[in-house]
Design a protein around this motif. Structure first.
Motif, mmCIF file in Angstrom:
data_model
loop_
_atom_site.group_PDB
_atom_site.id
_atom_site.type_symbol
_atom_site.label_atom_id
_atom_site.label_comp_id
_atom_site.label_asym_id
_atom_site.label_seq_id
_atom_site.Cartn_x
_atom_site.Cartn_y
_atom_site.Cartn_z
ATOM 1 N N VAL A 40 0.816 -1.202 0.000
ATOM 2 C CA VAL A 40 0.000 0.000 0.000
ATOM 3 C C VAL A 40 0.854 1.258 0.000
ATOM 4 C CG1 VAL A 40 -1.658 1.339 1.333
ATOM 5 C CG2 VAL A 40 -1.972 -1.105 1.056
ATOM 6 N N MET A 41 0.680 2.073 -1.021
ATOM 7 C CA MET A 41 1.355 3.358 -1.135
ATOM 8 C C MET A 41 2.871 3.247 -1.087
ATOM 9 S SD MET A 41 -1.137 5.673 1.292
ATOM 10 C CE MET A 41 0.172 6.881 1.492
ATOM 11 N N SER A 42 3.411 2.113 -1.451
ATOM 12 C CA SER A 42 4.858 1.923 -1.330
ATOM 13 C C SER A 42 5.626 2.457 -2.530
ATOM 14 C CB SER A 42 5.183 0.435 -1.143
ATOM 15 O OG SER A 42 4.798 -0.310 -2.287
ATOM 16 N N CYS A 43 4.949 2.725 -3.637
ATOM 17 C CA CYS A 43 5.597 3.222 -4.849
ATOM 18 C C CYS A 43 5.264 4.701 -5.001
ATOM 19 C CB CYS A 43 5.136 2.434 -6.074
ATOM 20 S SG CYS A 43 5.519 0.675 -5.971
ATOM 21 N N LEU A 44 6.258 5.553 -4.871
ATOM 22 C CA LEU A 44 6.061 6.996 -4.816
ATOM 23 C C LEU A 44 6.741 7.683 -5.985
ATOM 24 C CD1 LEU A 44 6.966 7.469 -1.032
ATOM 25 C CD2 LEU A 44 4.704 6.990 -1.996
ATOM 26 N N TRP A 45 6.050 8.647 -6.586
ATOM 27 C CA TRP A 45 6.617 9.509 -7.621
ATOM 28 C C TRP A 45 6.707 10.917 -7.049
ATOM 29 C CZ3 TRP A 45 8.554 7.708 -12.137
ATOM 30 C CH2 TRP A 45 8.197 6.400 -12.507
ATOM 31 N N VAL A 46 7.893 11.483 -7.090
ATOM 32 C CA VAL A 46 8.145 12.759 -6.428
ATOM 33 C C VAL A 46 8.584 13.802 -7.449
ATOM 34 C CG1 VAL A 46 9.473 13.940 -4.641
ATOM 35 C CG2 VAL A 46 8.779 11.553 -4.320
ATOM 36 N N THR A 47 7.967 14.970 -7.398
ATOM 37 C CA THR A 47 8.334 16.094 -8.251
ATOM 38 C C THR A 47 8.488 17.334 -7.374
ATOM 39 O OG1 THR A 47 6.015 16.666 -8.674
ATOM 40 C CG2 THR A 47 7.080 15.182 -10.247
ATOM 41 N N GLY A 48 9.137 18.353 -7.896
ATOM 42 C CA GLY A 48 9.252 19.584 -7.148
ATOM 43 C C GLY A 48 10.633 20.182 -7.200
ATOM 44 N N GLY A 49 11.177 20.543 -6.037
ATOM 45 C CA GLY A 49 12.400 21.328 -6.003
ATOM 46 C C GLY A 49 13.670 20.583 -5.652
ATOM 47 N N ASP A 50 14.010 20.546 -4.377
ATOM 48 C CA ASP A 50 15.328 20.109 -3.919
ATOM 49 C C ASP A 50 15.321 18.618 -3.602
ATOM 50 O OD1 ASP A 50 17.783 19.737 -2.768
ATOM 51 O OD2 ASP A 50 17.689 21.528 -1.506
ATOM 52 N N ASP A 55 15.900 13.621 -0.289
ATOM 53 C CA ASP A 55 16.551 12.329 -0.053
ATOM 54 C C ASP A 55 17.130 12.243 1.351
ATOM 55 O OD1 ASP A 55 15.907 11.554 -2.601
ATOM 56 O OD2 ASP A 55 17.888 11.935 -3.442
ATOM 57 N N ALA A 56 17.762 13.317 1.805
ATOM 58 C CA ALA A 56 18.352 13.321 3.142
ATOM 59 C C ALA A 56 17.275 13.186 4.207
ATOM 60 C CB ALA A 56 19.155 14.596 3.355
ATOM 61 N N ALA A 57 16.160 13.904 4.019
ATOM 62 C CA ALA A 57 15.069 13.826 4.989
ATOM 63 C C ALA A 57 14.395 12.464 4.954
ATOM 64 C CB ALA A 57 14.051 14.933 4.712
ATOM 65 N N LEU A 58 14.254 11.904 3.765
ATOM 66 C CA LEU A 58 13.615 10.590 3.643
ATOM 67 C C LEU A 58 14.417 9.525 4.375
ATOM 68 C CD1 LEU A 58 11.228 9.102 2.237
ATOM 69 C CD2 LEU A 58 12.803 8.613 0.354
ATOM 70 N N THR A 70 15.233 3.378 -5.875
ATOM 71 C CA THR A 70 15.037 4.744 -6.347
ATOM 72 C C THR A 70 15.579 4.867 -7.761
ATOM 73 O OG1 THR A 70 15.516 7.089 -5.938
ATOM 74 C CG2 THR A 70 17.207 5.496 -5.309
ATOM 75 N N GLU A 71 14.894 5.653 -8.580
ATOM 76 C CA GLU A 71 15.334 5.882 -9.959
ATOM 77 C C GLU A 71 14.905 7.274 -10.382
ATOM 78 O OE1 GLU A 71 15.163 3.787 -14.394
ATOM 79 O OE2 GLU A 71 14.179 2.849 -12.677
ATOM 80 N N SER A 72 15.843 8.035 -10.922
ATOM 81 C CA SER A 72 15.575 9.415 -11.309
ATOM 82 C C SER A 72 15.314 9.526 -12.796
ATOM 83 C CB SER A 72 16.759 10.309 -10.925
ATOM 84 O OG SER A 72 16.924 10.337 -9.524
ATOM 85 N N PHE A 73 14.369 10.408 -13.148
ATOM 86 C CA PHE A 73 14.049 10.721 -14.530
ATOM 87 C C PHE A 73 14.250 12.219 -14.738
ATOM 88 C CE2 PHE A 73 11.829 6.919 -13.250
ATOM 89 C CZ PHE A 73 12.090 6.038 -14.292
ATOM 90 N N TYR A 79 10.462 6.288 -6.069
ATOM 91 C CA TYR A 79 10.943 5.643 -4.846
ATOM 92 C C TYR A 79 10.023 4.475 -4.510
ATOM 93 C CZ TYR A 79 13.318 10.144 -4.033
ATOM 94 O OH TYR A 79 14.077 11.281 -4.155
ATOM 95 N N GLN A 80 10.617 3.378 -4.103
ATOM 96 C CA GLN A 80 9.841 2.309 -3.482
ATOM 97 C C GLN A 80 10.305 2.220 -2.040
ATOM 98 O OE1 GLN A 80 10.116 -1.606 -5.190
ATOM 99 N NE2 GLN A 80 8.602 -2.466 -3.799
ATOM 100 N N VAL A 81 9.349 2.326 -1.120
ATOM 101 C CA VAL A 81 9.701 2.375 0.291
ATOM 102 C C VAL A 81 9.005 1.253 1.053
ATOM 103 C CG1 VAL A 81 10.012 4.874 0.181
ATOM 104 C CG2 VAL A 81 7.810 3.938 0.934
#
Length: 216
Positions: A40-50, A55-58, A70-73, A79-81
């Motif tokens: 549940v909700m383990s696959c996350l797509w993240v957009t935005g700024g920094d 990553d450090a906070a995660l 994790t894979e960047s585009f 992210y899979q968490v």
């Protein structure tokens, strides 16, 4: 069948620390049914700024047990968490009430969760869990879909194909890149059939996503 949209603060739920550190980021979870904490909700797509701050906070977020992948585009990162116990308790309650997450998005410290329940009693069971465990929440939308069999995917296959092709070929651009006749030719149907398919598809999307036939 009922579809409810809840807003919950990220603090006390999921990624509160991460979203505090990177408030400009938007997190979208892939739509998954509630079968277990891992899924549940383990696959996350993240957009935005920094992304460095994110990553450090995660990595230090107490609601995340570990980042599996994790894979960047170009402009987003996948992210899979694996969630920690706090999110796991929430998921267990969702499973107990037989709810399915249709959509989940977090931004500026708030999660918006769109959840389908088979009955009003199951919805009330989930609300009781939130209240009992001091999860502040707002029930933003509550409605009973007019077309329950279509609710899961919102559209028929023909409607999805028509709308996707219309977007891909620039039918909704200003000015339009293709005419309705050209779009109908690509779909292999008449102009009238194409117009009707697009109209019904848009009507279904707006009804399911934007309108609120019943509120609570």
């Amino acid at each position: 069948m009922f579809v409810a949209t809840f807003s919950l603060p990220a603090q006390g739920f999921a990624l509160g620390h991460t979203l505090d550190a990177a408030p400009e980021m938007t997190v979208s979870a892939e739509r998954v049914a509630a079968h277990g904490t891992v899924q549940v909700m383990s696959c996350l797509w993240v957009t935005g700024g920094d992304f460095d701050a994110f990553d450090a906070a995660l990595a230090a977020d107490p609601t995340v047990e570990r980042v599996i992948e994790t894979e960047s585009f170009d402009d987003e990162t996948y992210y899979q968490v694996e969630w920690g116990d706090g999110v796991g308790d929430f998921v267990d309650a969702l499973i107990d009430s037989e709810g399915s997450v249709l959509n989940a998005k977090a931004h500026d410290g708030t999660w918006d969760l769109r959840i389908r329940f088979a009955s009003r009693e199951q919805l009330q069971m989930f609300q009781a869990y939130l209240s009992r465990h001091d999860h502040p929440f707002q029930l933003r939308n509550l409605f009973e879909p007019r077309f329950p069999r279509q609710e899961r995917d919102q559209l028929t296959a023909a409607q999805r194909d028509a709308l996707a092709m219309a977007v891909e070929q620039g039918y909704y651009r200003i000015p339009r890149d293709v005419t309705l006749e050209e779009l109908a030719d690509s779909l292999g149907i008449s102009r009238q059939a194409a117009s009707e398919r697009l109209r019904r598809g848009i009507d279904q999307l707006v009804t399911s996503v934007l309108l609120e036939p019943e509120s609570g």
